[in-house]
Enzyme design. Sequence first.
Site, PDB file in Angstrom:
ATOM      1  N   ASP A 161       0.851  -1.186   0.000  1.00 49.54           N
ATOM      2  CA  ASP A 161       0.000   0.000   0.000  1.00 49.54           C
ATOM      3  C   ASP A 161       0.889   1.238   0.000  1.00 49.54           C
ATOM      4  OD1 ASP A 161      -2.639   1.105   0.131  1.00 49.54           O
ATOM      5  OD2 ASP A 161      -3.197  -0.510   1.494  1.00 49.54           O
ATOM      6  N   ASP A 167      -3.106   4.416  -2.620  1.00 51.60           N
ATOM      7  CA  ASP A 167      -4.229   4.880  -1.813  1.00 51.60           C
ATOM      8  C   ASP A 167      -4.661   6.287  -2.210  1.00 51.60           C
ATOM      9  OD1 ASP A 167      -5.895   4.585   0.758  1.00 51.60           O
ATOM     10  OD2 ASP A 167      -4.801   6.450   1.130  1.00 51.60           O
ATOM     11  N   GLU A 208      -6.612   3.143  -5.858  1.00 56.39           N
ATOM     12  CA  GLU A 208      -7.904   3.275  -5.184  1.00 56.39           C
ATOM     13  C   GLU A 208      -8.585   4.538  -5.702  1.00 56.39           C
ATOM     14  OE1 GLU A 208      -9.871   3.809  -0.752  1.00 56.39           O
ATOM     15  OE2 GLU A 208      -8.036   4.849  -1.304  1.00 56.39           O
ATOM     16  N   HIS A 215     -10.754  -3.977   3.476  1.00 58.53           N
ATOM     17  CA  HIS A 215     -10.557  -3.507   4.853  1.00 58.53           C
ATOM     18  C   HIS A 215     -11.447  -2.324   5.209  1.00 58.53           C
ATOM     19  CE1 HIS A 215      -8.168  -0.872   2.363  1.00 58.53           C
ATOM     20  NE2 HIS A 215      -8.066  -0.019   3.356  1.00 58.53           N
ATOM     21  N   ASP A 216     -12.076  -1.698   4.230  1.00 56.63           N
ATOM     22  CA  ASP A 216     -12.947  -0.549   4.491  1.00 56.63           C
ATOM     23  C   ASP A 216     -14.432  -0.911   4.466  1.00 56.63           C
ATOM     24  OD1 ASP A 216     -11.108   1.484   4.955  1.00 56.63           O
ATOM     25  OD2 ASP A 216     -10.831   1.894   2.833  1.00 56.63           O
TER      26      ASP A 216
END
Length: 568
Positions: A99, A202, A259, A337-338
Amino acid sequence: MEHQPWWHETILYQIYPMSFQDSNADGVGDIPGIIKRLDYIQSLGVNMIWLNPIFASPKVDNGYDVSNYMAIDPQFGTMADVEQLIHEAHIRGIKVIFDLILNHTSDQHPWFQEAIKGRDNPYRDYYIWHDGKNNGQEPPNNWEGFFRGSVWEKEPSDDQYYFHLFAKEMPDLNWENPDVHRALEDICFFWLDKGIDGFRVDAFIHIQKEDGFPDLDLPEGEIAIAEQYYANLPKVNTYMKMFTSRLRERFPDIFIVGEAASADVHLARTYSDPNEGGCNSVITFRYFPVDEESKDWRLNGNMQRAPLLFDRFKETMNEWQEEMSDIGGPTLYWNNHDMARVVSRVGDDHIYRDNSAKMLATLMYLQKGIPVIYNGEEIGMKNLYIDNIEDFNSPEADDFYKKALEYGYTREWVLHNMRETSKDAGRGAMQWNDSEFAGFSEVKPWSGVNIEPSYTVKSQTSNPTSILVHYKKVLDLKRTELFIYGDYRLIETSPELYVYEREYRNKLATVICNVTDQPQLYPLSEEGENDYRRVILENEGVRIIKNHAKLSPYGAVVLLTDFEDTHE
């Protein structure tokens, strides 16, 4: 067949390191724990892993506030551990991506610590600064950040304000400054030289902000989200293309997945374009339309459970399939994860847990595109049971809880909705076996853990009808040319069914899914006695009777016709 980019064949497995495997009995997952589980990861049939942030961080936002990009946070291990992970993964044919946070840093990062020393500091222009209104007493404009409150924070030793889209401890970087580009490139080269294979980038869609920071048209004193001024602006793709092109001068085969939370299909196409885009693929949050009318508009909609509207979901996915087909298809995912866990959010984690988990995997991952599977999804992990408001880490949790109680909702109603929607519910410890802490650790996990003997890696590995075995079968199919390169066609059906075809050369697959808890019947084309269809994947209770597929609740079946066989 003409040469296709290697990453069209990627099957990506997302690991949330804190919740995956603890190796030193501190209740937090770590890098040695991931190394321990690489054989398991390999057994799934995936060929790339994505790790959520492992860099040094104060953990204001679970590692997305980086204080040192070239250091490993001690809770995860050492640099030697990471080097071993990369080496061991590569031995098993598994690529590794990290990430990468390009939009902001921690306020503890040395760059920001230098920047706040004064306006003449060389690092001042690494961040975004602006004078306040009313002689510095008010923020420069009325934009709201994603974590509530103004996007502006007054620095302690000056009258200027710095910009932060997320927490105030996470100042945004100034991408207008070429020195920022070079510094971030150096970070990327540091890790690429160590052997990683790319990055999940990200929040890259926010790296440009509107010049002049114009106010929204709002009543005086109010603030609001202003995505039109800080998301998907024209320079975003320009910056990303320049940035990743320089990385590819030295490392031409790296994989960059961005993302792009609010990007529609046309923007996603632009960001992923092989010639003009800065990314190979993107992850959007636009796939999952829910029944907004069932929510209380006075409260945060993201914290209220609402059913997925499958008819609109079909239309959305079809649009993405059509737009992205010639560049390898979109990313395919159900959770990350969100998000809350898919079997709880979309499926049925009570009566039909196994069948719904298998159906959802079949439906999503056999479409055209890159599967992105979140650790634990493959064993049907459901939402973590959280019973206290204090145990929710989401920034918006406290506000939702207080407002809902003020509006007359019961504590039980509020907690039920929060545990059904919160990203915290999706971060429970990985369930490896039926021991006290599910094989994740010898001590209580940081996040909590569901103890479910039937939903562990150990129990499902030896059960031929388990969710895990079904996932492996889905991914076996996904590695074939038919399901990588085959054309996609959505078949028009009732909202209760999701049916599509994949066709490549002489093979035609029909994927038939029942998205409800009631039996459904799907008519098949009549081919008489010369019917060469055969079942290549199914879950429990499905029957092919004459020219119909009789589907159990959440039933799914994949039929294959090989036209070469019909001419034998």
